[in-house]
Design a protein around this motif. Structure first.
Motif, PDB file in Angstrom:
ATOM      1  N   SER A   1      53.397  37.168  70.815  1.00  0.00           N
ATOM      2  CA  SER A   1      53.152  36.110  69.844  1.00  0.00           C
ATOM      3  C   SER A   1      52.536  36.703  68.580  1.00  0.00           C
ATOM      4  CB  SER A   1      52.213  35.060  70.447  1.00  0.00           C
ATOM      5  OG  SER A   1      50.970  35.631  70.795  1.00  0.00           O
ATOM      6  N   THR A   2      52.534  35.925  67.529  1.00  0.00           N
ATOM      7  CA  THR A   2      51.980  36.379  66.254  1.00  0.00           C
ATOM      8  C   THR A   2      50.464  36.370  66.324  1.00  0.00           C
ATOM      9  OG1 THR A   2      53.876  35.485  65.072  1.00  0.00           O
ATOM     10  CG2 THR A   2      51.918  35.960  63.777  1.00  0.00           C
ATOM     11  N   LEU A   3      49.852  37.505  66.016  1.00  0.00           N
ATOM     12  CA  LEU A   3      48.398  37.626  66.041  1.00  0.00           C
ATOM     13  C   LEU A   3      47.865  37.164  64.693  1.00  0.00           C
ATOM     14  CD1 LEU A   3      46.633  38.739  68.351  1.00  0.00           C
ATOM     15  CD2 LEU A   3      46.473  40.876  67.075  1.00  0.00           C
ATOM     16  N   SER A   4      46.859  36.296  64.714  1.00  0.00           N
ATOM     17  CA  SER A   4      46.268  35.820  63.474  1.00  0.00           C
ATOM     18  C   SER A   4      44.780  35.573  63.686  1.00  0.00           C
ATOM     19  CB  SER A   4      46.955  34.535  62.999  1.00  0.00           C
ATOM     20  OG  SER A   4      46.756  33.496  63.938  1.00  0.00           O
ATOM     21  N   GLY A   5      44.045  35.598  62.591  1.00  0.00           N
ATOM     22  CA  GLY A   5      42.608  35.379  62.682  1.00  0.00           C
ATOM     23  C   GLY A   5      41.861  36.361  61.798  1.00  0.00           C
ATOM     24  N   LYS A   6      40.571  36.556  62.097  1.00  0.00           N
ATOM     25  CA  LYS A   6      39.725  37.442  61.300  1.00  0.00           C
ATOM     26  C   LYS A   6      39.167  38.572  62.149  1.00  0.00           C
ATOM     27  CE  LYS A   6      38.241  33.812  58.064  1.00  0.00           C
ATOM     28  NZ  LYS A   6      37.065  33.082  57.512  1.00  0.00           N
ATOM     29  N   LEU A   7      38.969  39.711  61.513  1.00  0.00           N
ATOM     30  CA  LEU A   7      38.358  40.868  62.173  1.00  0.00           C
ATOM     31  C   LEU A   7      37.352  41.470  61.210  1.00  0.00           C
ATOM     32  CD1 LEU A   7      38.315  42.824  64.602  1.00  0.00           C
ATOM     33  CD2 LEU A   7      40.039  44.179  63.422  1.00  0.00           C
ATOM     34  N   LYS A   8      36.102  41.494  61.632  1.00  0.00           N
ATOM     35  CA  LYS A   8      35.032  42.024  60.786  1.00  0.00           C
ATOM     36  C   LYS A   8      34.489  43.299  61.417  1.00  0.00           C
ATOM     37  CE  LYS A   8      31.293  40.217  57.911  1.00  0.00           C
ATOM     38  NZ  LYS A   8      30.457  39.016  57.625  1.00  0.00           N
ATOM     39  N   ILE A   9      34.604  44.400  60.681  1.00  0.00           N
ATOM     40  CA  ILE A   9      34.223  45.722  61.175  1.00  0.00           C
ATOM     41  C   ILE A   9      33.126  46.294  60.294  1.00  0.00           C
ATOM     42  CG2 ILE A   9      35.052  48.053  61.712  1.00  0.00           C
ATOM     43  CD1 ILE A   9      37.920  46.814  61.657  1.00  0.00           C
ATOM     44  N   ALA A  10      32.150  46.954  60.905  1.00  0.00           N
ATOM     45  CA  ALA A  10      31.140  47.692  60.146  1.00  0.00           C
ATOM     46  C   ALA A  10      31.118  49.124  60.649  1.00  0.00           C
ATOM     47  CB  ALA A  10      29.765  47.052  60.302  1.00  0.00           C
ATOM     48  N   THR A  11      31.068  50.062  59.729  1.00  0.00           N
ATOM     49  CA  THR A  11      31.034  51.482  60.086  1.00  0.00           C
ATOM     50  C   THR A  11      29.985  52.214  59.263  1.00  0.00           C
ATOM     51  OG1 THR A  11      32.323  53.537  60.222  1.00  0.00           O
ATOM     52  CG2 THR A  11      32.857  52.040  58.422  1.00  0.00           C
ATOM     53  N   ILE A  12      29.454  53.290  59.823  1.00  0.00           N
ATOM     54  CA  ILE A  12      28.608  54.168  59.031  1.00  0.00           C
ATOM     55  C   ILE A  12      29.482  54.791  57.936  1.00  0.00           C
ATOM     56  CG2 ILE A  12      26.890  54.628  60.815  1.00  0.00           C
ATOM     57  CD1 ILE A  12      28.436  57.170  61.533  1.00  0.00           C
ATOM     58  N   PRO A  13      28.909  55.160  56.788  1.00  0.00           N
ATOM     59  CA  PRO A  13      29.723  55.576  55.635  1.00  0.00           C
ATOM     60  C   PRO A  13      30.611  56.797  55.851  1.00  0.00           C
ATOM     61  CG  PRO A  13      27.510  55.034  54.939  1.00  0.00           C
ATOM     62  CD  PRO A  13      27.490  55.050  56.439  1.00  0.00           C
ATOM     63  N   GLY A  14      30.102  57.831  56.521  1.00  0.00           N
ATOM     64  CA  GLY A  14      30.845  59.081  56.618  1.00  0.00           C
ATOM     65  C   GLY A  14      32.298  58.959  57.043  1.00  0.00           C
ATOM     66  N   PRO A  15      32.578  58.295  58.159  1.00  0.00           N
ATOM     67  CA  PRO A  15      33.956  58.248  58.668  1.00  0.00           C
ATOM     68  C   PRO A  15      34.806  57.108  58.120  1.00  0.00           C
ATOM     69  CG  PRO A  15      32.290  58.186  60.429  1.00  0.00           C
ATOM     70  CD  PRO A  15      31.622  57.825  59.158  1.00  0.00           C
ATOM     71  N   MET A  16      34.366  56.435  57.065  1.00  0.00           N
ATOM     72  CA  MET A  16      35.131  55.302  56.538  1.00  0.00           C
ATOM     73  C   MET A  16      36.594  55.661  56.300  1.00  0.00           C
ATOM     74  SD  MET A  16      35.592  52.236  55.299  1.00  0.00           S
ATOM     75  CE  MET A  16      34.125  51.357  54.761  1.00  0.00           C
ATOM     76  N   HIS A  17      36.835  56.875  55.774  1.00  0.00           N
ATOM     77  CA  HIS A  17      38.203  57.285  55.446  1.00  0.00           C
ATOM     78  C   HIS A  17      39.103  57.344  56.679  1.00  0.00           C
ATOM     79  CE1 HIS A  17      35.981  60.882  56.552  1.00  0.00           C
ATOM     80  NE2 HIS A  17      37.121  61.448  56.861  1.00  0.00           N
ATOM     81  N   LEU A  18      38.506  57.520  57.879  1.00  0.00           N
ATOM     82  CA  LEU A  18      39.300  57.579  59.100  1.00  0.00           C
ATOM     83  C   LEU A  18      39.933  56.224  59.436  1.00  0.00           C
ATOM     84  CD1 LEU A  18      36.875  59.658  61.378  1.00  0.00           C
ATOM     85  CD2 LEU A  18      38.858  60.500  60.130  1.00  0.00           C
ATOM     86  N   LEU A  19      39.316  55.154  58.924  1.00  0.00           N
ATOM     87  CA  LEU A  19      39.797  53.811  59.245  1.00  0.00           C
ATOM     88  C   LEU A  19      40.923  53.339  58.329  1.00  0.00           C
ATOM     89  CD1 LEU A  19      36.389  51.965  59.797  1.00  0.00           C
ATOM     90  CD2 LEU A  19      37.889  52.913  61.537  1.00  0.00           C
ATOM     91  N   VAL A  20      41.027  53.946  57.151  1.00  0.00           N
ATOM     92  CA  VAL A  20      41.936  53.422  56.135  1.00  0.00           C
ATOM     93  C   VAL A  20      43.379  53.349  56.630  1.00  0.00           C
ATOM     94  CG1 VAL A  20      42.889  53.780  53.825  1.00  0.00           C
ATOM     95  CG2 VAL A  20      40.455  54.161  54.245  1.00  0.00           C
ATOM     96  N   ASP A  21      43.900  54.443  57.163  1.00  0.00           N
ATOM     97  CA  ASP A  21      45.286  54.451  57.637  1.00  0.00           C
ATOM     98  C   ASP A  21      45.485  53.508  58.816  1.00  0.00           C
ATOM     99  OD1 ASP A  21      45.995  56.260  55.710  1.00  0.00           O
ATOM    100  OD2 ASP A  21      45.829  58.019  57.007  1.00  0.00           O
ATOM    101  N   VAL A  22      44.490  53.461  59.720  1.00  0.00           N
ATOM    102  CA  VAL A  22      44.597  52.586  60.893  1.00  0.00           C
ATOM    103  C   VAL A  22      44.654  51.125  60.460  1.00  0.00           C
ATOM    104  CG1 VAL A  22      43.533  51.895  63.067  1.00  0.00           C
ATOM    105  CG2 VAL A  22      43.334  54.257  62.301  1.00  0.00           C
ATOM    106  N   VAL A  23      43.771  50.748  59.537  1.00  0.00           N
ATOM    107  CA  VAL A  23      43.750  49.370  59.046  1.00  0.00           C
ATOM    108  C   VAL A  23      45.049  49.041  58.315  1.00  0.00           C
ATOM    109  CG1 VAL A  23      42.657  47.806  57.385  1.00  0.00           C
ATOM    110  CG2 VAL A  23      41.249  49.197  58.908  1.00  0.00           C
ATOM    111  N   SER A  24      45.535  49.983  57.529  1.00  0.00           N
ATOM    112  CA  SER A  24      46.775  49.773  56.775  1.00  0.00           C
ATOM    113  C   SER A  24      47.953  49.500  57.707  1.00  0.00           C
ATOM    114  CB  SER A  24      47.060  51.003  55.908  1.00  0.00           C
ATOM    115  OG  SER A  24      48.297  50.878  55.248  1.00  0.00           O
ATOM    116  N   GLU A  25      48.093  50.321  58.739  1.00  0.00           N
ATOM    117  CA  GLU A  25      49.197  50.140  59.692  1.00  0.00           C
ATOM    118  C   GLU A  25      49.022  48.860  60.505  1.00  0.00           C
ATOM    119  OE1 GLU A  25      52.022  51.920  59.930  1.00  0.00           O
ATOM    120  OE2 GLU A  25      51.258  52.886  58.116  1.00  0.00           O
ATOM    121  N   PHE A  26      47.774  48.555  60.855  1.00  0.00           N
ATOM    122  CA  PHE A  26      47.489  47.339  61.623  1.00  0.00           C
ATOM    123  C   PHE A  26      47.876  46.100  60.814  1.00  0.00           C
ATOM    124  CE2 PHE A  26      44.829  44.100  63.674  1.00  0.00           C
ATOM    125  CZ  PHE A  26      45.003  44.407  65.019  1.00  0.00           C
ATOM    126  N   LYS A  27      47.563  46.117  59.513  1.00  0.00           N
ATOM    127  CA  LYS A  27      47.914  44.996  58.646  1.00  0.00           C
ATOM    128  C   LYS A  27      49.423  44.837  58.499  1.00  0.00           C
ATOM    129  CE  LYS A  27      46.083  42.604  56.049  1.00  0.00           C
ATOM    130  NZ  LYS A  27      45.835  41.131  56.152  1.00  0.00           N
TER     131      LYS A  27
END
Length: 298
Positions: A88-114
């Motif tokens: 089924s189609t996934l919908s809703g909100k996802l709120k993530i908090a990360t320490i600053p250093g590894p923020m760049h590691l999330l960018v590609d994952v979030v992009s593909e997830f979106k």
């Protein structure tokens, strides 16, 4: 034993009545009675003490079997729910908090997830570990991503942790510094340098408990502003220390201007970048899917 039989015995135990259980399960009294008798014969034990009027009370052995059957049914329902989420189609909100250093590691994952789930609205925040732990405990965020150490996990035993990425401590130096030619840096060499540090409990303890034993530490400043740290190192005013994955792919540190050098410090505890959530709390399907994606990518 099959799922239908497990559903029947759980329902009978819940209602205390074969008649009511049959009604709730939309089957005849005869059908549910025969199904339970067949199961009792298969297991070689009596599950219920039956009375006139179709009343039923679990035996001591029956209570144990029914409890386990209920656990199985819960897991089966979880499997069905997860399988349904895939179709089924996934919908809703996802709120993530990360320490600053590894923020760049999330960018590609979030992009593909979106791309895969365009109806999910994702918000990513940069925060310190104490803020993240507090937000998790007060249900202000869905996923917290921090440095996991043994001490932290023992201190917060009411939370659930999972490791995603193993890290090691490195020294970030200016590309023109003589230290940039080194394959590794010893604590003895480090204490002769001026340091700028990220304001983090783990880094402070690392410096106090491990590095300071080799001599006095010269700290220019401590801040939670990663840009200020980056600027100081780029200007050749100081060196910094952090986990190696914070220096990958130029965020928050530009790998062309700041070179990470391995820090030689034997017998140090392994540290990990990982997620945290309240123990025992049911995670949303969005959170589960994102964590699975993150584990696969990292």
């Amino acid at each position: 034993m099959n799922l239908e039989q497990m559903e029947y015995i759980v329902e009978v135990a819940k209602t205390g009545s074969l008649t009511q259980a049959a009604h709730n399960s939309h089957v005849t009294l005869s059908a549910i009675s025969q199904s339970i008798s067949s199961l009792e014969s298969e297991l070689g034990i009596i599950l219920f003490t039956r009375s006139r009027g179709s009343g039923a009370i679990p035996t001591a052995e029956g209570k144990s079997i029914i409890s386990k059957a209920n656990e199985v049914l819960i897991k089966v329902n979880e499997l069905r729910e997860e399988a349904q989420s895939y179709s089924s189609t996934l919908s809703g909100k996802l709120k993530i908090a990360t320490i600053p250093g590894p923020m760049h590691l999330l960018v590609d994952v979030v992009s593909e997830f979106k791309k895969d789930f365009p109806n999910v609205k994702i918000e990513i925040l940069e925060k310190g570990p104490k803020e993240i732990l507090d937000d998790i405990q007060h249900s202000k965020i869905d996923i917290g991503l921090i440095v996991l150490s043994k001490k932290l996990m023992e201190k917060h035993n009411g939370l659930s942790f999972e490791r995603l990425l193993e890290g090691k401590m490195v020294v970030g130096v200016n590309k023109n510094s003589p230290l940039s030619l080194e394959r590794s840096i010893t604590p003895e060499k480090l204490i002769n340098q001026t340091l700028v540090l990220y304001d983090d409990e783990y880094i402070r303890e690392y410096m106090t408990n491990l590095i300071s034993r080799y001599g006095s530490i010269d700290i220019l400043f401590i801040t939670n502003n990663t840009q200020a740290i980056q600027n100081a190192v780029k200007a050749g005013l100081a060196v910094t220390i952090g986990l190696d994955y914070s220096f990958i792919n130029n965020l928050p540190y530009d790998s062309q201007d700041i070179i990470p050098i391995e820090l030689e410090l034997p017998n140090t505890e392994q540290v990990y970048y990982g997620w945290v959530r309240p123990k025992g709390k049911h995670s949303s399907q969005i959170s589960k899917r994102f964590i699975n994606r993150l584990k696969f990518e990292l």
